[in-house]
Design an enzyme around this catalytic site. Sequence first.
Site, PDB file in Angstrom:
ATOM      1  N   ARG A  75       0.878  -1.184   0.000  1.00 50.67           N
ATOM      2  CA  ARG A  75       0.000   0.000   0.000  1.00 50.67           C
ATOM      3  C   ARG A  75       0.906   1.222   0.000  1.00 50.67           C
ATOM      4  O   ARG A  75       1.735   1.384   0.906  1.00 50.67           O
ATOM      5  CB  ARG A  75      -0.904   0.004   1.237  1.00 50.67           C
ATOM      6  CG  ARG A  75      -1.566   1.347   1.489  1.00 50.67           C
ATOM      7  CD  ARG A  75      -2.599   1.326   2.585  1.00 50.67           C
ATOM      8  NE  ARG A  75      -3.808   0.643   2.161  1.00 50.67           N
ATOM      9  CZ  ARG A  75      -5.010   0.813   2.719  1.00 50.67           C
ATOM     10  NH1 ARG A  75      -5.176   1.642   3.735  1.00 50.67           N
ATOM     11  NH2 ARG A  75      -6.050   0.136   2.271  1.00 50.67           N
TER      12      ARG A  75
ATOM     13  N   HIS B 144      -7.652   0.555  -5.927  1.00 48.21           N
ATOM     14  CA  HIS B 144      -7.835  -0.250  -4.714  1.00 48.21           C
ATOM     15  C   HIS B 144      -8.530  -1.565  -5.100  1.00 48.21           C
ATOM     16  O   HIS B 144      -9.685  -1.803  -4.755  1.00 48.21           O
ATOM     17  CB  HIS B 144      -8.655   0.527  -3.682  1.00 48.21           C
ATOM     18  CG  HIS B 144      -8.574   0.005  -2.279  1.00 48.21           C
ATOM     19  ND1 HIS B 144      -7.802  -1.099  -1.925  1.00 48.21           N
ATOM     20  CD2 HIS B 144      -9.171   0.415  -1.129  1.00 48.21           C
ATOM     21  CE1 HIS B 144      -7.933  -1.316  -0.619  1.00 48.21           C
ATOM     22  NE2 HIS B 144      -8.753  -0.423  -0.120  1.00 48.21           N
TER      23      HIS B 144
HETATM   24  N1   CP Z   1     -11.228   0.008   3.140  1.00 47.64           N
HETATM   25  C1   CP Z   1      -9.934   0.015   3.475  1.00 47.64           C
HETATM   26  O1   CP Z   1      -9.056  -0.211   2.650  1.00 47.64           O
HETATM   27  O2   CP Z   1      -9.693   0.274   4.793  1.00 47.64           O
HETATM   28  P1   CP Z   1      -8.273   0.491   5.485  1.00 47.64           P
HETATM   29  O3   CP Z   1      -7.716   1.791   4.964  1.00 47.64           O
HETATM   30  O4   CP Z   1      -8.576   0.537   6.949  1.00 47.64           O
HETATM   31  O5   CP Z   1      -7.379  -0.652   5.116  1.00 47.64           O
HETATM   32  N1  NVA Z   2     -10.085   6.770  -0.810  1.00 49.27           N
HETATM   33  C1  NVA Z   2      -9.616   6.419   0.504  1.00 49.27           C
HETATM   34  C2  NVA Z   2      -9.838   4.964   0.753  1.00 49.27           C
HETATM   35  C3  NVA Z   2      -9.354   4.457   2.073  1.00 49.27           C
HETATM   36  C4  NVA Z   2      -9.567   2.990   2.245  1.00 49.27           C
HETATM   37  C5  NVA Z   2      -8.151   6.763   0.620  1.00 49.27           C
HETATM   38  O1  NVA Z   2      -7.390   6.538  -0.337  1.00 49.27           O
HETATM   39  O2  NVA Z   2      -7.747   7.284   1.666  1.00 49.27           O
END
Ligand code: CP
Ligand code: NVA
Length: 305
Positions: free
Chosen positions: A102, A129
Amino acid sequence: MGDRDLLTIADLDAATLHALIADARAAKADPDALAPILAGRTVLVHFTKASTRTRLSVETAVARLGGHPVFARGDELQMGRGEPIADTARVVSRMCDAIVIRTFAQADVEELARHADVPVVNALTDAHHPLQALADLMTIEERLGGLAGLELAWVGDGNNVLHSLAEAAALAGMHVRIASPAGYAPDPAILAGAQATAAVHGGSVALVDSPAAAVTGADIVVTDVFVSMGEEAQAAEKPAAFAGHQVDAALMAQAKPTAVFLHCLPAHRGEEVAAEVIDGPQSVVWDEAENRLYTTIAVLRHLLG
Ligand code: CP
Ligand code: NVA
């Protein structure tokens, strides 16, 4: 990059998408039957952004499959001090069996995958994502009994979560209507790709000019935060641009009576969603979060099984 990575939903074909969801549902139905395919193996889990669901689901998925996740924050790898991505990829590939990452730039994840000999999984970048989109489609299928032909409304930022969801919904032959404020539409190239994919699979992806136009008659209503990780500099001015884009009960009432509400979480009640919706009877956000575990198990089995 190759068949052995999951960097974007566009890495998948429709058959693989459906197979992943089916495998995730099978794993959820009988979690005690999971074979320990990762016994004796390690997975590097490298996050340079915060995470609750993704970190928990990835580490738990690796453990459930008998493997060992090695978690490292951005400041814990030498890459955070300037070691080249390519060198890191080569070294990790000599010890670990996969990398789940990530971070900010999609290009960094692609470079990592280019130089790694083991599968690389994108656990969120500024642009995509994919793991979230898989869990979202699994949740929709569980609740509504199918995917093709369903109408999905996105209200809010044209962000990473939308990009992957639009690509996945397009592969599944769904109809996606996107209502984003001016200046916050999805990336034009990703949108065009999703539209081309949808056309092949009998679906559609369209930008519409109001939340009501997106939601009216929809089977699924989805939103996400106004300000994503990495956009902290826009935190002061961005929410003002999103006036009228909150999913509240009045907006939800324009969807089908059977409609479900999804949000990847974390949520900001009173900003992008009203408490009455996210905590109300149409919300499936807790199933959606739980399904992150099973879709990640399916991805690991697909890439490493
Ligand atoms: N939805 C999601 O990716 O949550 P986190 O940022 O907590 O991993
Ligand atoms: N769009 C948000 C999603 C978090 C899971 C971000 O990138 O922060």
